[in-house]
Design an enzyme around this catalytic site. Structure first.
Site, PDB file in Angstrom:
ATOM      1  CE  LYS A 143      -4.270  -1.976   1.667  1.00 40.78           C
ATOM      2  NZ  LYS A 143      -3.952  -3.390   1.937  1.00 40.78           N
TER       3      LYS A 143
HETATM    4  C1  LIG Z   1      -4.551  -4.465   1.314  1.00 41.30           C
HETATM    5  C2  LIG Z   1      -3.776  -5.712   1.170  1.00 41.30           C
HETATM    6  C3  LIG Z   1      -4.148  -6.717   0.246  1.00 41.30           C
HETATM    7  C4  LIG Z   1      -5.387  -6.625  -0.608  1.00 41.30           C
HETATM    8  O1  LIG Z   1      -5.277  -5.621  -1.575  1.00 41.30           O
HETATM    9  P1  LIG Z   1      -6.559  -5.087  -2.356  1.00 41.30           P
HETATM   10  O2  LIG Z   1      -6.081  -3.977  -3.215  1.00 41.30           O
HETATM   11  O3  LIG Z   1      -7.496  -4.606  -1.271  1.00 41.30           O
HETATM   12  O4  LIG Z   1      -7.123  -6.227  -3.109  1.00 41.30           O
HETATM   13  C5  LIG Z   1      -3.331  -7.829   0.134  1.00 41.30           C
HETATM   14  N1  LIG Z   1      -2.229  -7.977   0.897  1.00 41.30           N
HETATM   15  C6  LIG Z   1      -1.847  -7.047   1.800  1.00 41.30           C
HETATM   16  C7  LIG Z   1      -0.632  -7.285   2.622  1.00 41.30           C
HETATM   17  C8  LIG Z   1      -2.594  -5.881   1.968  1.00 41.30           C
HETATM   18  O5  LIG Z   1      -2.216  -4.955   2.872  1.00 41.30           O
END
Ligand SMILES: *Cc1c(COP(=O)(O)O)cnc(C)c1O
Length: 463
Positions: free
Chosen positions: A110
């Site tokens: 993220k």
């Molecule tokens: C947020 C997250 C996901 C999922 O991502 P999306 O974009 O919501 O599908 C997967 N793995 C981790 C470690 C995350 O923080």
């Protein structure tokens, strides 16, 4: 490039306005009016670029209203916080490619989007002389990445609600040890759902929202999707350099459909992606959608991959817009039905179309730990539990004909409990976590109700 809403009531707005709007004002999600089509020559040129230059070129297809020098500077600042020189390095293990997206400040993918979003917000607010108070609820990863995206930035305060003692110790410390004056951590005496409901209710009070210039950072912001499109191009270029393969598979651990939707955009731009493998944990609404055309909300099960413990995938509406042949009226009706019934059903023809692009598996807790264990035994490499779901699905559903690239969405050190269950020892901790326990903290423990949070906001918001 101009932007429109999936529900048809917002049209023809420039990128900057789309970023500031977040969720479209008609309740839909914002998308570019058209998707740029790249030629094989364009792809060749992109494949030669280092990450920041690549980001600049890919994003420039979608951004016309920010001067090039400013955009370049935002991108450079965003990725200078990453600890690896390649930003998102690709490693080759056990016949798979692992795209490590976790070298940012909070060790989850993220950061790739939220470092960038923080810099755009700061720049646009400086330009307009406005301010913003960001309000969000987190189950762990989004909150810390958002906090690191805007800490110390001018004209922005951020308020993040997390459920007291219900996020992992590393996640809690990553958030609460940020002591910048514009960052407010609120530990609520309740659950993540309580936090999310409070945030939703506060955003629903439009007078309050306007008065305090509230902003959101959840994954519905188009700028987040756009920043994530970049690494699909990057990984493809690296694999092609190594193998000469033109087509590739991507396997993506999925919760809100944000990350994998970025891959879908890359594919529509002409990146030769054979298929996108959608991996879920036991919360399998999206797997049922892909395999059976059944998108119906069930109960949320807690798993070892908590950042994927969701039932409603807020970004799916963006894909549905294309599945419905860009018919915003039809989609608006379907989403209204979904809001009341919690269910969408798709035809055989639609399922066939979905399966042209996606293939999917749901990976349970036991399979997740087995995958971490087996991969570690075979290669010595430690997967985090989210990444493990993608590796399992990628191995089962793709490959043979073309290389498989698995997106590694978090560093294993964020989830030491699951990892040590799988391999009998804690994962190595990267330097950024050194001394975390000893740092000063800034956090308020508060009651989980809307009036308490509103009162806190009215005291501490920028006005
Ligand atoms: C947020 C997250 C996901 C999922 O991502 P999306 O974009 O919501 O599908 C997967 N793995 C981790 C470690 C995350 O923080």
């Amino acid at each position: 490039m101009k932007y429109l809403s999936t529900r048809g009531q917002v049209k023809n707005i420039p990128f900057k306005q789309a970023v500031m709007m977040g969720l479209a004002e008609d309740g839909g999600l914002l998308l570019p009016e058209s998707i740029p089509q790249l030629t094989p020559g364009d792809l060749d040129a992109l494949a030669k670029l280092a990450y920041p230059e690549l980001a600049f070129h890919v994003m420039s297809y979608f951004i016309e209203d920010i001067p090039s020098a400013d955009l370049k500077s935002m991108i450079d600042r965003s990725y200078s916080t990453f600890t690896h020189p390649d930003i998102t390095p690709l490693v080759h293990k056990d016949g798979l490619y692992i795209l490590e997206l976790f070298h940012g400040p909070t060790l989850a993918f993220k950061d790739v989007a939220l470092q960038f979003l923080g810099n755009i917000f700061e720049s646009l607010l400086t330009e307009s002389g406005d301010h913003m108070n960001i309000l969000g609820a987190t189950s762990g990863d989004t909150g810390s990445a958002a906090i690191y995206g805007v800490r110390g930035k001018r004209n922005i305060n951020i308020f993040i609600l997390h459920p007291h003692k219900k996020v992992s110790p590393v996640q809690e410390l990553q958030m609460t040890t940020v002591t910048d004056e514009n960052v407010f951590n609120l530990a609520i005496k309740g659950t993540f759902d309580d936090g999310q409901q409070i945030v939703k209710d506060i955003f629903g009070d439009l007078d309050f929202k306007r008065k305090y210039a509230l902003g959101a950072v959840n994954s519905i912001n188009w700028a987040r999707v756009l920043a994530q499109v970049v690494y699909y191009f990057y990984a493809w270029g690296q694999v092609r350099k190594e193998t000469g393969a033109n087509q590739v598979y991507f396997s993506v651990p999925t919760g809100n459909f944000g990350d994998i939707f970025a891959g879908y955009i890359a594919k529509r731009m002409g990146l030769p992606i054979k298929k996108l493998v959608l991996a879920t944990n036991a919360n399998n609404i999206l797997s049922r959608f892909v395999t059976a055309g059944d998108y119906s909300i069930g109960e949320v099960h807690p798993t070892f991959s908590p950042s994927m413990d969701i039932q409603k995938a807020s970004n799916l509406e963006r894909y549905l817009y294309y599945l419905f042949n860009e018919d915003a009226a039809l989609l608006a009706t379907a989403m209204k039905d979904f809001a009341t019934t919690g269910k969408l059903v798709f035809s055989e023809a639609q399922i066939a179309e979905i399966n042209q692009v996606f293939t999917s598996a749901s990976v349970d807790n036991e399979q997740t730990l087995d995958t971490i264990r087996n991969f570690h035994t075979a290669t010595g490499y430690v997967l985090d539990p989210h990444t493990a779901t993608g590796v399992k699905a990628g191995k089962d559903l793709a490959g043979g004909d073309y290389p498989v690239i698995c997106l590694a969405t978090a560093h294993p050190a964020k989830f030491p409990d699951a990892v040590s269950r799988a391999i009998g020892k804690d994962p190595d901790r990267p330097a950024s976590l050194d001394g975390l326990e000893k740092r000063n903290r800034r956090c308020e423990l508060v009651k989980a109700d809307m009036s308490t949070i509103k009162e806190f906001l009215s005291k501490h918001s920028l006005r």
